[in-house]
Design a protein around this motif. Structure first.
Motif, PDB file in Angstrom:
ATOM      1  N   ARG A 257     -38.582 -53.958  12.569  1.00  0.00           N
ATOM      2  CA  ARG A 257     -37.441 -53.300  11.911  1.00  0.00           C
ATOM      3  C   ARG A 257     -37.566 -53.389  10.395  1.00  0.00           C
ATOM      4  NH1 ARG A 257     -32.756 -55.459  16.087  1.00  0.00           N
ATOM      5  NH2 ARG A 257     -33.903 -54.847  17.938  1.00  0.00           N
ATOM      6  N   ARG A 258     -38.787 -53.629   9.938  1.00  0.00           N
ATOM      7  CA  ARG A 258     -39.020 -53.787   8.499  1.00  0.00           C
ATOM      8  C   ARG A 258     -40.231 -52.945   8.081  1.00  0.00           C
ATOM      9  NH1 ARG A 258     -38.689 -59.927   7.101  1.00  0.00           N
ATOM     10  NH2 ARG A 258     -38.279 -59.037   5.055  1.00  0.00           N
ATOM     11  N   PRO A 259     -40.036 -51.645   7.933  1.00  0.00           N
ATOM     12  CA  PRO A 259     -41.146 -50.734   7.662  1.00  0.00           C
ATOM     13  C   PRO A 259     -41.986 -51.081   6.433  1.00  0.00           C
ATOM     14  CG  PRO A 259     -39.210 -49.492   8.267  1.00  0.00           C
ATOM     15  CD  PRO A 259     -38.783 -50.927   8.114  1.00  0.00           C
ATOM     16  N   LYS A 260     -41.363 -51.461   5.325  1.00  0.00           N
ATOM     17  CA  LYS A 260     -42.135 -51.782   4.124  1.00  0.00           C
ATOM     18  C   LYS A 260     -43.028 -52.997   4.381  1.00  0.00           C
ATOM     19  CE  LYS A 260     -40.102 -53.525   0.484  1.00  0.00           C
ATOM     20  NZ  LYS A 260     -39.356 -53.699  -0.771  1.00  0.00           N
ATOM     21  N   LYS A 261     -42.457 -54.033   4.960  1.00  0.00           N
ATOM     22  CA  LYS A 261     -43.229 -55.236   5.263  1.00  0.00           C
ATOM     23  C   LYS A 261     -44.360 -54.902   6.242  1.00  0.00           C
ATOM     24  CE  LYS A 261     -42.818 -60.038   6.499  1.00  0.00           C
ATOM     25  NZ  LYS A 261     -41.963 -61.186   6.433  1.00  0.00           N
ATOM     26  N   TRP A 262     -44.071 -54.065   7.220  1.00  0.00           N
ATOM     27  CA  TRP A 262     -45.081 -53.687   8.200  1.00  0.00           C
ATOM     28  C   TRP A 262     -46.223 -52.910   7.542  1.00  0.00           C
ATOM     29  CZ3 TRP A 262     -46.478 -48.777  10.167  1.00  0.00           C
ATOM     30  CH2 TRP A 262     -47.408 -48.831  11.213  1.00  0.00           C
ATOM     31  N   LEU A 263     -45.916 -51.934   6.684  1.00  0.00           N
ATOM     32  CA  LEU A 263     -46.986 -51.185   6.017  1.00  0.00           C
ATOM     33  C   LEU A 263     -47.780 -52.078   5.067  1.00  0.00           C
ATOM     34  CD1 LEU A 263     -45.503 -47.630   5.460  1.00  0.00           C
ATOM     35  CD2 LEU A 263     -47.540 -48.231   6.781  1.00  0.00           C
ATOM     36  N   ASN A 264     -47.139 -53.060   4.439  1.00  0.00           N
ATOM     37  CA  ASN A 264     -47.889 -54.042   3.647  1.00  0.00           C
ATOM     38  C   ASN A 264     -48.848 -54.811   4.550  1.00  0.00           C
ATOM     39  OD1 ASN A 264     -46.834 -53.493   1.075  1.00  0.00           O
ATOM     40  ND2 ASN A 264     -45.149 -54.931   1.328  1.00  0.00           N
ATOM     41  N   HIS A 265     -48.396 -55.157   5.750  1.00  0.00           N
ATOM     42  CA  HIS A 265     -49.235 -55.858   6.732  1.00  0.00           C
ATOM     43  C   HIS A 265     -50.423 -54.986   7.143  1.00  0.00           C
ATOM     44  CE1 HIS A 265     -50.257 -58.409  10.139  1.00  0.00           C
ATOM     45  NE2 HIS A 265     -50.152 -57.364  10.936  1.00  0.00           N
ATOM     46  N   ILE A 266     -50.179 -53.710   7.390  1.00  0.00           N
ATOM     47  CA  ILE A 266     -51.254 -52.783   7.769  1.00  0.00           C
ATOM     48  C   ILE A 266     -52.256 -52.670   6.620  1.00  0.00           C
ATOM     49  CG2 ILE A 266     -51.795 -50.376   8.375  1.00  0.00           C
ATOM     50  CD1 ILE A 266     -50.449 -52.190  10.621  1.00  0.00           C
ATOM     51  N   SER A 267     -51.766 -52.644   5.387  1.00  0.00           N
ATOM     52  CA  SER A 267     -52.660 -52.608   4.226  1.00  0.00           C
ATOM     53  C   SER A 267     -53.568 -53.835   4.206  1.00  0.00           C
ATOM     54  CB  SER A 267     -51.854 -52.547   2.922  1.00  0.00           C
ATOM     55  OG  SER A 267     -51.131 -51.345   2.847  1.00  0.00           O
ATOM     56  N   ALA A 268     -53.002 -55.008   4.504  1.00  0.00           N
ATOM     57  CA  ALA A 268     -53.786 -56.246   4.517  1.00  0.00           C
ATOM     58  C   ALA A 268     -54.795 -56.254   5.667  1.00  0.00           C
ATOM     59  CB  ALA A 268     -52.860 -57.452   4.619  1.00  0.00           C
ATOM     60  N   LEU A 269     -54.439 -55.671   6.794  1.00  0.00           N
ATOM     61  CA  LEU A 269     -55.371 -55.593   7.928  1.00  0.00           C
ATOM     62  C   LEU A 269     -56.531 -54.645   7.664  1.00  0.00           C
ATOM     63  CD1 LEU A 269     -53.013 -55.324  11.051  1.00  0.00           C
ATOM     64  CD2 LEU A 269     -54.449 -57.258  10.408  1.00  0.00           C
ATOM     65  N   ASN A 270     -56.347 -53.746   6.711  1.00  0.00           N
ATOM     66  CA  ASN A 270     -57.347 -52.711   6.403  1.00  0.00           C
ATOM     67  C   ASN A 270     -57.699 -52.773   4.919  1.00  0.00           C
ATOM     68  OD1 ASN A 270     -57.412 -50.868   9.019  1.00  0.00           O
ATOM     69  ND2 ASN A 270     -55.281 -51.465   8.663  1.00  0.00           N
ATOM     70  N   PRO A 271     -58.419 -53.826   4.505  1.00  0.00           N
ATOM     71  CA  PRO A 271     -58.697 -54.004   3.066  1.00  0.00           C
ATOM     72  C   PRO A 271     -59.436 -52.834   2.430  1.00  0.00           C
ATOM     73  CG  PRO A 271     -59.933 -55.586   4.397  1.00  0.00           C
ATOM     74  CD  PRO A 271     -59.016 -54.857   5.331  1.00  0.00           C
ATOM     75  N   LYS A 272     -60.149 -52.041   3.234  1.00  0.00           N
ATOM     76  CA  LYS A 272     -60.870 -50.892   2.671  1.00  0.00           C
ATOM     77  C   LYS A 272     -59.928 -49.886   2.014  1.00  0.00           C
ATOM     78  CE  LYS A 272     -60.662 -48.491   7.038  1.00  0.00           C
ATOM     79  NZ  LYS A 272     -61.177 -48.526   8.348  1.00  0.00           N
ATOM     80  N   LEU A 273     -58.637 -49.961   2.361  1.00  0.00           N
ATOM     81  CA  LEU A 273     -57.643 -49.065   1.744  1.00  0.00           C
ATOM     82  C   LEU A 273     -57.446 -49.364   0.274  1.00  0.00           C
ATOM     83  CD1 LEU A 273     -54.926 -49.094   4.561  1.00  0.00           C
ATOM     84  CD2 LEU A 273     -56.528 -47.250   4.040  1.00  0.00           C
TER      85      LEU A 273
END
Length: 175
Positions: A153-169
């Motif tokens: 229920r925390r989209p910003k935190k989740w997208l930050n997490h996805i960014s960390a999982l995909n450092p190539k971004l």
């Protein structure tokens, strides 16, 4: 003969450069929202650019409950694939942008149709919300996706997490 060959090379170079310029970018957004502002936290994608056939793309998609009522807390409810107005696009957190192939674009459009046209009550706050929708789009683009319970229920935190999982971004964390 030389002139014909030169004309062919020039035409080929022009056609090649216009094909190379064709590209659609997809941006992953979060919206902070607030119960008091009447907009809940949300995540969605926007796409813009040009397909190889010259078709212009400018669209965005998010997934939500059709109505924001207490029923959302009790289980599946009617759903909607929504598009954001331009004024909301400018007020979002833009986490990262990727370039899509035409094949990926078509897969994203197919996923949007499948979620939009799903029968019955398809939105579930814990198992099929805007985060899950955007996550499935991310998978089409080759991203590593996880859905930690504490972020559903925390989209910003989740997208930050996805960014960390995909450092190539190379995406920065958004506060």
């Amino acid at each position: 003969m030389v002139r014909t060959l030169r004309n062919f090379i020039v035409l080929f170079a022009l056609a090649w450069s216009s094909m190379a310029a064709a590209a659609v970018e997809i941006t992953f957004h979060s919206f902070n929202g607030s119960v008091f502002a009447g907009r809940y936290p949300h995540t969605f994608v926007s796409m813009s650019g040009t397909l190889e056939d010259g078709t212009t793309v400018k669209e965005n998609f998010g997934f939500s409950a059709k109505r924001a009522t207490p029923a959302v807390l009790r289980g599946p409810v009617e759903h909607i694939v929504m598009t954001e107005k331009e004024k909301w696009l400018t007020k979002t957190n833009r986490h990262f942008t990727l370039q899509m192939t035409d094949a990926q674009y078509r897969k994203v459009k197919r996923l949007v149709s499948e979620w939009r046209d799903a029968p019955g009550k398809f939105y579930d706050l814990d198992t099929r919300n805007c985060i899950h929708f955007v996550g499935e789009i991310g998978r089409i683009l080759g991203l590593t996706i996880e859905y930690p319970d504490k972020m559903l229920r925390r989209p910003k935190k989740w997208l930050n997490h996805i960014s960390a999982l995909n450092p190539k971004l190379g995406a920065a964390t958004i506060d």
